[in-house]
Design an enzyme around this catalytic site. Structure first.
Site, mmCIF file in Angstrom:
data_model
loop_
_atom_site.group_PDB
_atom_site.id
_atom_site.type_symbol
_atom_site.label_atom_id
_atom_site.label_comp_id
_atom_site.label_asym_id
_atom_site.label_seq_id
_atom_site.Cartn_x
_atom_site.Cartn_y
_atom_site.Cartn_z
ATOM 1 N N ARG A 121 0.546 17.818 10.665
ATOM 2 C CA ARG A 121 0.330 16.398 10.429
ATOM 3 C C ARG A 121 0.654 15.986 9.003
ATOM 4 N NH1 ARG A 121 1.960 12.571 12.250
ATOM 5 N NH2 ARG A 121 1.489 13.597 14.218
ATOM 6 N N LYS A 156 6.418 -2.414 -5.034
ATOM 7 C CA LYS A 156 5.519 -2.614 -3.893
ATOM 8 C C LYS A 156 5.514 -1.354 -3.030
ATOM 9 C CE LYS A 156 6.296 -7.577 -4.049
ATOM 10 N NZ LYS A 156 6.884 -8.771 -3.399
ATOM 11 N N LYS A 188 7.676 -12.608 -16.285
ATOM 12 C CA LYS A 188 7.455 -13.495 -15.143
ATOM 13 C C LYS A 188 6.693 -14.727 -15.609
ATOM 14 C CE LYS A 188 7.142 -11.425 -11.152
ATOM 15 N NZ LYS A 188 6.680 -10.655 -9.972
ATOM 16 N N GLU A 217 12.438 -13.500 -14.985
ATOM 17 C CA GLU A 217 12.425 -14.146 -13.674
ATOM 18 C C GLU A 217 12.754 -15.625 -13.827
ATOM 19 O OE1 GLU A 217 9.252 -13.749 -10.228
ATOM 20 O OE2 GLU A 217 8.602 -15.214 -11.721
ATOM 21 N N ASP A 238 14.730 -15.716 -8.292
ATOM 22 C CA ASP A 238 13.659 -15.574 -7.319
ATOM 23 C C ASP A 238 13.618 -16.729 -6.320
ATOM 24 O OD1 ASP A 238 11.361 -14.521 -6.115
ATOM 25 O OD2 ASP A 238 10.033 -15.637 -7.450
#
Length: 310
Positions: A121, A156, A188, A217, A238
């Site tokens: 597993r 992510k 950002k 960004e 973006d």
């Protein structure tokens, strides 16, 4: 009872996974499954004699692109060490990065049956996860073929598995963007708010970390041009509709090589980049498409370990 590095990693996409990372990650995964080392598999150890030896095939239950096969030998060796048994040997038929068909044998493993069943597993969890990411990446890479654009990953990722998932992106034909918060600066909207302006944010990064590249960004063409004027090295465009994205690319290209703007500015599109839209976006002239879904939403590729009957 261990194996040499050559035996452990016969199929590696470069740059490969750090063997130390593999060993640590496998150890944590085995602790989850067996309990603290040495742990136990109460079903297998009760029903399978310790001296039973057999063979099992690692099989693809779905068609896709495989990755993570490189963790198999380490997983088996660690289980063998915990149980005081010989380490099984893996004969690879497929390599990381290969496209495989449903039912295809990827590797054959021979050794103590207790080890095969106990390691099953953990081995499958890691390889199936990596293969799912590689499969999703390969689909985007095929869609972008001939456009000049590449598909990138993002941050992510699954906590603790970033190295594996970014390796799987490479296996699928994609490119790693930044590995974390430490190697590339990305300014950002919240950073702009905190610093007071795009120019202020860029200046602060350059003063504090002069060795890193700075990406900014931008949500609009105007923001992209402002970032260029402030000294951004490359731009993240973006969530722009395709016509706006195309106009922004043209505006940036017209300024390249002038007024302190580099001769080529890397442009990366991101946001709502589905597979059916990927080629349309690439043809606007961007250099990259960054797709968080490669790692945060890719389903596993179903793999199985089938013990051969004696």
């Amino acid at each position: 009872m261990g194996v040499s590095e050559t035996e452990r990693q016969p199929s590696v996409v470069e740059p490969g996974l750090d063997p130390g990372w593999i060993a640590r990650t496998v150890a944590v995964a085995l602790d989850e499954d067996l309990g603290a080392a040495p742990g136990r598999d109460v079903t297998t150890q009760a029903t399978v004699p310790a001296d039973a030896v057999g063979a099992a095939d690692l099989v693809a239950r779905q068609s896709g692109t495989v990755a993570g096969l490189v963790v198999a030998q380490e997983t088996l060796s660690q289980v063998a060490d915990r149980f005081g048994l010989d380490a099984p040997q893996v004969t690879y038929v497929a390599q990381d990065g290969d496209d495989v068909e449903r039912g295809q044998v990827l590797a054959t493993i021979t050794g103590p049956v207790q080890v095969l069943l106990t390691a099953e597993r953990t081995l499958l969890n890691l390889a199936s996860r990596a293969s799912g990411v590689a499969t999703a990446t390969r689909a985007f890479a095929r869609e972008l073929a001939g456009t000049g654009a590449t598909v990138l990953d993002t941050r992510k990722t699954t906590p603790g598995l970033r190295a594996l998932e970014k390796y799987a992106v490479r296996a699928g034909g994609g490119t790693n963007k930044r590995m974390g918060l430490y190697d590339v600066a990305m300014v950002k909207d919240n950073h702009v708010v905190a610093a007071g302006s795009v120019a202020g944010a860029i200046a602060a990064v350059r003063a504090t970390f002069p060795d890193v590249s700075i990406q900014v960004e931008a949500d609009t063409t105007e923001q992209a041009i402002e970032a260029l004027g402030a000294g951004a090295d490359f731009l993240l465009l973006d969530n722009m509709p395709t016509p706006v994205l195309a106009a922004t690319v043209r505006a940036v290209r017209e300024r390249e090589g002038r007024d302190g703007v580099p001769a080529h500015v890397d442009l990366e599109a991101t946001g709502n980049l589905t597979l059916d839209r990927a080629r349309e976006v690439a043809l606007t002239g961007v250099d990259h498409l960054s797709v968080g879904a490669l790692t945060h939403s890719a389903p596993i590729l179903d793999l199985a370990l089938d013990l051969r009957s004696s």
